[in-house]
Design an enzyme around this catalytic site. Structure first.
Site, mmCIF file in Angstrom:
data_model
loop_
_atom_site.group_PDB
_atom_site.id
_atom_site.type_symbol
_atom_site.label_atom_id
_atom_site.label_comp_id
_atom_site.label_asym_id
_atom_site.label_seq_id
_atom_site.Cartn_x
_atom_site.Cartn_y
_atom_site.Cartn_z
ATOM 1 N NE ARG A 1 42.440 5.005 73.757
ATOM 2 C CZ ARG A 1 42.891 6.151 73.279
ATOM 3 N NH1 ARG A 1 43.068 7.182 74.091
ATOM 4 N NH2 ARG A 1 43.158 6.305 71.993
ATOM 5 C CG LEU B 1 36.842 15.484 54.948
ATOM 6 C CD1 LEU B 1 36.421 15.433 56.398
ATOM 7 C CD2 LEU B 1 35.819 16.250 54.125
ATOM 8 C CE LYS C 1 34.931 14.982 48.909
ATOM 9 N NZ LYS C 1 35.400 14.760 47.530
ATOM 10 N NE ARG D 1 49.662 13.579 72.478
ATOM 11 C CZ ARG D 1 48.981 12.498 72.130
ATOM 12 N NH1 ARG D 1 49.615 11.372 71.860
ATOM 13 N NH2 ARG D 1 47.672 12.530 72.033
ATOM 14 C CD GLU E 1 39.635 6.531 66.187
ATOM 15 O OE1 GLU E 1 39.537 5.297 66.220
ATOM 16 O OE2 GLU E 1 40.709 7.109 66.383
ATOM 17 C CB VAL F 1 47.538 11.223 75.349
ATOM 18 C CG1 VAL F 1 48.820 11.967 75.726
ATOM 19 C CG2 VAL F 1 47.839 9.774 75.017
HETATM 20 P P1 ADP Z 1 43.278 5.978 63.930
HETATM 21 O O1 ADP Z 1 42.335 5.185 64.763
HETATM 22 O O2 ADP Z 1 44.249 5.106 63.201
HETATM 23 O O3 ADP Z 1 43.925 7.097 64.675
HETATM 24 P P2 ADP Z 1 41.363 7.844 62.667
HETATM 25 O O4 ADP Z 1 40.158 7.417 61.937
HETATM 26 O O5 ADP Z 1 41.168 8.451 64.015
HETATM 27 O O6 ADP Z 1 42.405 6.612 62.736
HETATM 28 O O7 ADP Z 1 42.160 8.866 61.776
HETATM 29 C C1 ADP Z 1 43.421 9.360 62.182
HETATM 30 C C2 ADP Z 1 43.801 10.574 61.369
HETATM 31 O O8 ADP Z 1 43.793 10.261 59.951
HETATM 32 C C3 ADP Z 1 42.850 11.758 61.492
HETATM 33 O O9 ADP Z 1 43.124 12.548 62.638
HETATM 34 C C4 ADP Z 1 43.158 12.480 60.206
HETATM 35 O O10 ADP Z 1 44.395 13.155 60.315
HETATM 36 C C5 ADP Z 1 43.329 11.353 59.183
HETATM 37 N N1 ADP Z 1 42.054 11.006 58.518
HETATM 38 C C6 ADP Z 1 41.195 10.005 58.860
HETATM 39 N N2 ADP Z 1 40.105 9.986 58.058
HETATM 40 C C7 ADP Z 1 40.263 11.003 57.172
HETATM 41 C C8 ADP Z 1 39.469 11.550 56.082
HETATM 42 N N3 ADP Z 1 38.275 11.029 55.740
HETATM 43 N N4 ADP Z 1 39.957 12.621 55.414
HETATM 44 C C9 ADP Z 1 41.155 13.159 55.747
HETATM 45 N N5 ADP Z 1 41.943 12.710 56.735
HETATM 46 C C10 ADP Z 1 41.523 11.656 57.456
#
Ligand code: ADP
Length: 447
Positions: A291, A203, A201, A337, A287, A294
């Site tokens: 580690r 968001l 989904k 940053r 996720e 930053v």
């Molecule tokens: P990466 O490992 O490439 O950083 P993430 O899964 O951590 O990928 O997602 C990175 C960013 O992508 C999140 O901080 C958010 O901004 C956006 N994002 C990821 N999944 C969703 C989702 N289901 N709905 C809306 N935005 C998302």
């Protein structure tokens, strides 16, 4: 405790780890590429080993050279920092086979969390709330349509091997889905050599909130509260805060407790970050990073605990120095940053820093590996430093941040400092009223 730690990184994080080692009385070895012979981490370490030419894959990612540097110098542990080899399970396994301690979790835990589909499955099993979506990889359009209809549009297609915000595609309607699925698959295949994708989904107005956790590897897990990293550009964090302006103490302790228990159940060892999207009072796991992040200094600022010390203690078998009840949250901290980039277009701006002056005073911390006269090589990440400001509350923190940004001088190159000077005066930022799309919209308006 270790006698000698090899730091397999560069820039501000190499210096950060070096400082922790010095405090603990541990000898330091750094590795560097030929482009980094003049870098601060090389100047300050007890020993340094040149491991190759400028491109990362021939130096900072060159496992053979790094293992050889450990053997030559007699290092008994490696701290990988963030990026580079920090989430490389093979590297952790190879070090273990050479009787060198990897300061981080086991190769198996890195592997699970590095595969986003497996990570999500594991999170769900451990009782962590996840974003509704497919149970595993999706390759057929028909299946994608079925899942999307079930969870409702918009949906996002994400690469299982993804990272750094790459390989994600949003579909608002069923008509967008086929193209989104095919592009995400081919981008994932090209970028990560693995075209497995999954659906969840999308968001629309979430905040990015992540929980700092630690496991002692012996079944104990603690959390160090959360960070709010909603201010992002192209899914890259720009400004981070602890605690999140959106959470209250009850929500903090609830989500923190869930994460700490999960880490304990997993038998996890070392530092980790469990990332969530947060919308309408609900958390959704996206996720886990296995580690140091930053943005870890904002957590250090409000807890007063040195997270790198804890990493080293845990890896050496000494366990954590704190129990959950010892971890208290004091005041508010913000990190900016500072990148060597144009503050509007974000194009990298390598070159020579003619003048570098950092702010000081109560509540100010600058983590940086650069200095006046330093020539930024064009080969690596553009992060040149981090400004971390702490205050008794968010209002005091913002006042202090504004002052610190005024004092900061970096001449000779372009930096993102002007962007932060704008942000600190913005009413939405002052109110803590922003989601993960706020910054992109703000930049698009060109205010
Ligand atoms: P990466 O490992 O490439 O950083 P993430 O899964 O951590 O990928 O997602 C990175 C960013 O992508 C999140 O901080 C958010 O901004 C956006 N994002 C990821 N999944 C969703 C989702 N289901 N709905 C809306 N935005 C998302």
């Amino acid at each position: 405790m270790f006698q000698k730690i090899l730091i397999a990184n560069r820039g501000e994080i190499a210096l950060r780890v070096l400082r922790a080692c010095k405090e603990l009385g541990i000898q330091t070895v750094v590795v560097h590429s030929t482009a980094d012979s003049d870098a601060m981490h090389v100047r300050l370490a007890d020993e340094s080993v040149c491991i190759g030419p400028p491109p990362s894959r021939e130096s900072y990612l060159n496992i053979h050279q790094i293992v050889a540097a450990c053997e030559i110098t007699g290092a008994d542990a490696v701290h990988p920092g963030y990026g580079f080899l920090s989430e490389n399970a093979k590297f952790a396994d190879i070090l273990a086979a050479h009787n060198i301690t990897f300061i981080g979790p086991s190769g198996d835990h890195i592997r699970i969390m590095g595969d986003k589909i497996e990570a999500k499955r594991t999170a769900k099993r451990l009782g962590i709330p996840v974003v509704p979506g497919s149970d595993g990889a999706i390759s057929e359009e028909k299946e994608a349509k079925r899942v999307a209809a079930e969870i409702g549009y918009p949906v996002i297609i994400k690469a299982s091997a993804g990272g750094g915000g790459r390989g994600m595609k949003v579909a608002h309607t069923e008509a967008d889905l086929e193209v989104a699925l095919q592009t995400a698959k081919s981008e994932a295949g090209a970028a990560f050599g693995d075209d497995a994708v999954y659906i969840e989904k999308y968001l629309e107005k979430p905040r990015h909130i992540e929980v700092q956790v630690f496991g002692d590897g012996a079944g104990r897990g603690v959390h160090f509260g959360e960070r709010d990293c909603s201010l992002q550009r192209r899914h890259q964090k720009v400004w981070e805060e602890a605690n999140s302006p959106a959470l209250n103490a009850e929500e903090r302790s609830r989500i923190g407790g869930i994460c700490a228990r999960a880490i304990a159940d997993l038998g996890y060892s070392g530092a980790g970050t469990i990332e969530f999207l947060y919308e309408n009072g609900e958390f959704y796991f996206i996720e886990m990073n296995t580690r140091l992040q930053v943005e870890h200094p904002v957590t250090e600022a409000i807890t007063g605990i040195d997270l790198v010390h804890e990493q080293i203690r845990v890896a050496s078998g000494g366990g954590l120095s704190v129990r959950q009840e010892d971890i208290k949250f004091n005041g508010h901290a913000i990190e900016c940053r500072i990148n060597a980039e144009d503050p509007r277009t974000f194009t990298p701006s390598p070159g020579t820093i003619t003048h570098f002056h950092t702010p000081g005073g109560l509540g100010i911390r600058v983590d940086s590996g650069v200095y006046s006269g330093y020539k930024i090589p064009p080969y690596y990440d553009s992060l040149i430093g981090k400004l971390i400001v702490h205050g008794r509350n968010r209002v005091e923190c913002m006042m202090r941040l504004r002052r610190a940004l005024d004092e900061f001088v970096v001449d000779g190159i372009k930096t993102t400092l002007p962007l932060f000077r704008d942000l600190v005066g913005n009413p939405d930022i002052a109110n803590g009223d922003y989601d993960i799309h706020w910054l992109e919209k703000y930049l698009a308006k060109g205010e």
